[in-house]
Design a protein around this motif. Structure first.
Motif, PDB file in Angstrom:
ATOM      1  N   THR A 163      32.187 120.039  61.576  1.00 34.18           N
ATOM      2  CA  THR A 163      32.792 119.755  63.379  1.00 34.18           C
ATOM      3  C   THR A 163      31.401 120.036  63.474  1.00 34.18           C
ATOM      4  N   GLN A 164      30.403 120.260  63.175  1.00 36.09           N
ATOM      5  CA  GLN A 164      29.232 120.681  64.264  1.00 36.09           C
ATOM      6  C   GLN A 164      28.449 120.410  64.886  1.00 36.09           C
ATOM      7  N   ASP A 165      29.171 118.614  65.287  1.00 35.62           N
ATOM      8  CA  ASP A 165      28.791 118.025  66.063  1.00 35.62           C
ATOM      9  C   ASP A 165      29.705 118.210  67.318  1.00 35.62           C
ATOM     10  N   ALA A 166      30.738 118.377  67.123  1.00 40.17           N
ATOM     11  CA  ALA A 166      32.336 119.095  68.480  1.00 40.17           C
ATOM     12  C   ALA A 166      32.945 120.644  68.303  1.00 40.17           C
ATOM     13  N   PRO A 167      32.105 120.781  69.217  1.00 38.76           N
ATOM     14  CA  PRO A 167      32.138 122.975  68.804  1.00 38.76           C
ATOM     15  C   PRO A 167      33.910 123.136  69.153  1.00 38.76           C
ATOM     16  N   ALA A 168      34.695 122.050  70.649  1.00 37.64           N
ATOM     17  CA  ALA A 168      35.968 122.219  70.728  1.00 37.64           C
ATOM     18  C   ALA A 168      36.879 122.006  68.782  1.00 37.64           C
ATOM     19  N   ARG A 169      36.833 121.595  68.280  1.00 36.71           N
ATOM     20  CA  ARG A 169      37.666 121.420  67.757  1.00 36.71           C
ATOM     21  C   ARG A 169      36.981 122.130  66.517  1.00 36.71           C
ATOM     22  N   ARG A 170      36.007 122.054  66.117  1.00 34.48           N
ATOM     23  CA  ARG A 170      35.809 124.021  65.209  1.00 34.48           C
ATOM     24  C   ARG A 170      36.372 125.165  65.800  1.00 34.48           C
ATOM     25  N   VAL A 171      36.394 125.460  67.144  1.00 34.67           N
ATOM     26  CA  VAL A 171      36.711 126.257  67.519  1.00 34.67           C
ATOM     27  C   VAL A 171      38.184 126.270  66.962  1.00 34.67           C
ATOM     28  N   ALA A 172      39.017 125.160  67.687  1.00 34.50           N
ATOM     29  CA  ALA A 172      40.170 124.358  66.996  1.00 34.50           C
ATOM     30  C   ALA A 172      40.905 125.142  65.336  1.00 34.50           C
ATOM     31  N   SER A 173      39.942 124.801  64.944  1.00 39.14           N
ATOM     32  CA  SER A 173      39.665 124.442  63.634  1.00 39.14           C
ATOM     33  C   SER A 173      39.806 126.061  62.913  1.00 39.14           C
ATOM     34  N   PHE A 174      39.097 126.911  63.965  1.00 37.35           N
ATOM     35  CA  PHE A 174      38.664 128.477  63.120  1.00 37.35           C
ATOM     36  C   PHE A 174      40.282 129.169  63.415  1.00 37.35           C
ATOM     37  N   LEU A 175      40.732 129.032  64.641  1.00 37.21           N
ATOM     38  CA  LEU A 175      42.416 128.850  65.498  1.00 37.21           C
ATOM     39  C   LEU A 175      43.476 129.107  64.667  1.00 37.21           C
ATOM     40  N   ALA A 176      43.331 127.928  64.220  1.00 38.30           N
ATOM     41  CA  ALA A 176      44.444 127.601  62.510  1.00 38.30           C
ATOM     42  C   ALA A 176      44.090 128.447  61.676  1.00 38.30           C
ATOM     43  N   ALA A 177      42.721 128.266  61.193  1.00 38.41           N
ATOM     44  CA  ALA A 177      42.931 129.296  60.263  1.00 38.41           C
ATOM     45  C   ALA A 177      43.585 130.381  60.301  1.00 38.41           C
ATOM     46  N   LEU A 178      42.603 131.164  61.551  1.00 34.44           N
ATOM     47  CA  LEU A 178      43.635 132.539  61.629  1.00 34.44           C
ATOM     48  C   LEU A 178      44.697 132.199  61.643  1.00 34.44           C
ATOM     49  N   SER A 179      45.712 131.666  61.950  1.00 35.24           N
ATOM     50  CA  SER A 179      46.789 131.504  62.468  1.00 35.24           C
ATOM     51  C   SER A 179      47.764 131.501  60.598  1.00 35.24           C
ATOM     52  N   TYR A 180      47.167 130.904  60.274  1.00 31.27           N
ATOM     53  CA  TYR A 180      47.623 129.991  58.697  1.00 31.27           C
ATOM     54  C   TYR A 180      46.973 131.801  57.959  1.00 31.27           C
ATOM     55  N   MET A 181      46.026 131.990  58.001  1.00 32.79           N
ATOM     56  CA  MET A 181      46.266 133.687  57.119  1.00 32.79           C
ATOM     57  C   MET A 181      47.360 134.910  57.810  1.00 32.79           C
ATOM     58  N   GLY A 182      47.100 134.297  59.177  1.00 35.16           N
ATOM     59  CA  GLY A 182      48.087 135.352  59.864  1.00 35.16           C
ATOM     60  C   GLY A 182      49.676 135.285  58.684  1.00 35.16           C
ATOM     61  N   VAL A 183      50.439 134.152  58.222  1.00 33.32           N
ATOM     62  CA  VAL A 183      51.153 133.501  57.942  1.00 33.32           C
ATOM     63  C   VAL A 183      51.400 134.247  56.975  1.00 33.32           C
TER      64      VAL A 183
END
Length: 221
Positions: free
Chosen positions: A137-157
């Motif tokens: 998501t190099q061209d989409a900073p907002a999607r990049r952050v959303a992906s990162f937050l989703a990854a953190l949530s996944y690791m929390g589970v």
């Protein structure tokens, strides 16, 4: 919290396995044959009985790193994610056996070195997910952050924590650097995600209000 459910196996039933069942728990690999590839579903844990395995990972940015060589007695194939991010290939004629999740749990409790390898595997998976989010998501900073937050949530589970709560300081400079952006850009994106009703701030950290919407936003093209 491991990604595997722990079966309840009666010791008497275990000892009564037929020869065919025991044979099915063993796999023989020729030199150069692959035990599992990156992207394969994670179904089994393996112990090397004979030979050696080269365990390596190819990162999203093109780097190709050897993680370890697994020799007789070593266990391989563990991690939090449902699929492998690495590849294990026989460096010689190799025999592996399947390990029950319950046995692995006990070995983890008794073997500090194995527990350390497991922790390293979890760290590699998180780094893999972070890099994938940044690279895709190099061209989409907002999607990049959303992906990162989703990854953190996944690791929390996977770690048995509250998946909706991100306790770390997400708006920090360190996180911005990880995502390839500056703090001001990160703050703007977080404000946008808050306005969309996907996240909110709490005294304990950032809370994800709508994980499904966050994941859909991250995957939008």
């Amino acid at each position: 919290m491991l990604a595997y459910s722990v079966p309840q196996i009666d010791p008497i039933a275990r000892s009564a396995f037929s020869a065919d069942q025991q044979k099915a728990r063993v796999r023989r690999l020729a030199r150069g044959e692959t035990l599992f590839h990156a992207g394969d579903a994670r179904h089994m844990l393996y112990r090397v009985e004979r030979g050696a395995l080269c365990h390596y990972i190819r990162w999203a940015d093109g780097r190709h790193d050897v993680i370890e060589f697994a020799f007789p007695g070593d266990i391989i194939g563990f991690g939090h994610m449902d699929s492998h991010i690495s590849t294990a290939q026989a460096a010689a004629r190799t025999i592996v056996s399947h390990i029950d999740p319950a046995e692995f749990e006990q070995l983890m409790a008794d073997d500090a070195q194995l527990a350390g390898r497991y922790a390293s595997a979890v760290d590699r998976e998180f780094e893999f997910m972070r890099l994938r989010a940044v690279q895709s998501t190099q061209d989409a900073p907002a999607r990049r952050v959303a992906s990162f937050l989703a990854a953190l949530s996944y690791m929390g589970v996977r770690e048995g924590r509250d998946a909706s709560l991100i306790p770390d300081e997400v708006s920090s400079g360190a996180v911005a650097d990880q995502l390839g952006m500056n703090i001001a850009a990160l703050a703007r994106v977080l404000s946008d995600l808050k306005a969309r009703g996907m996240i909110t701030e709490t005294p304990k950290g950032l809370r994800i209000l709508d994980l499904e919407a966050l994941e859909q936003f991250a995957d939008a093209r």
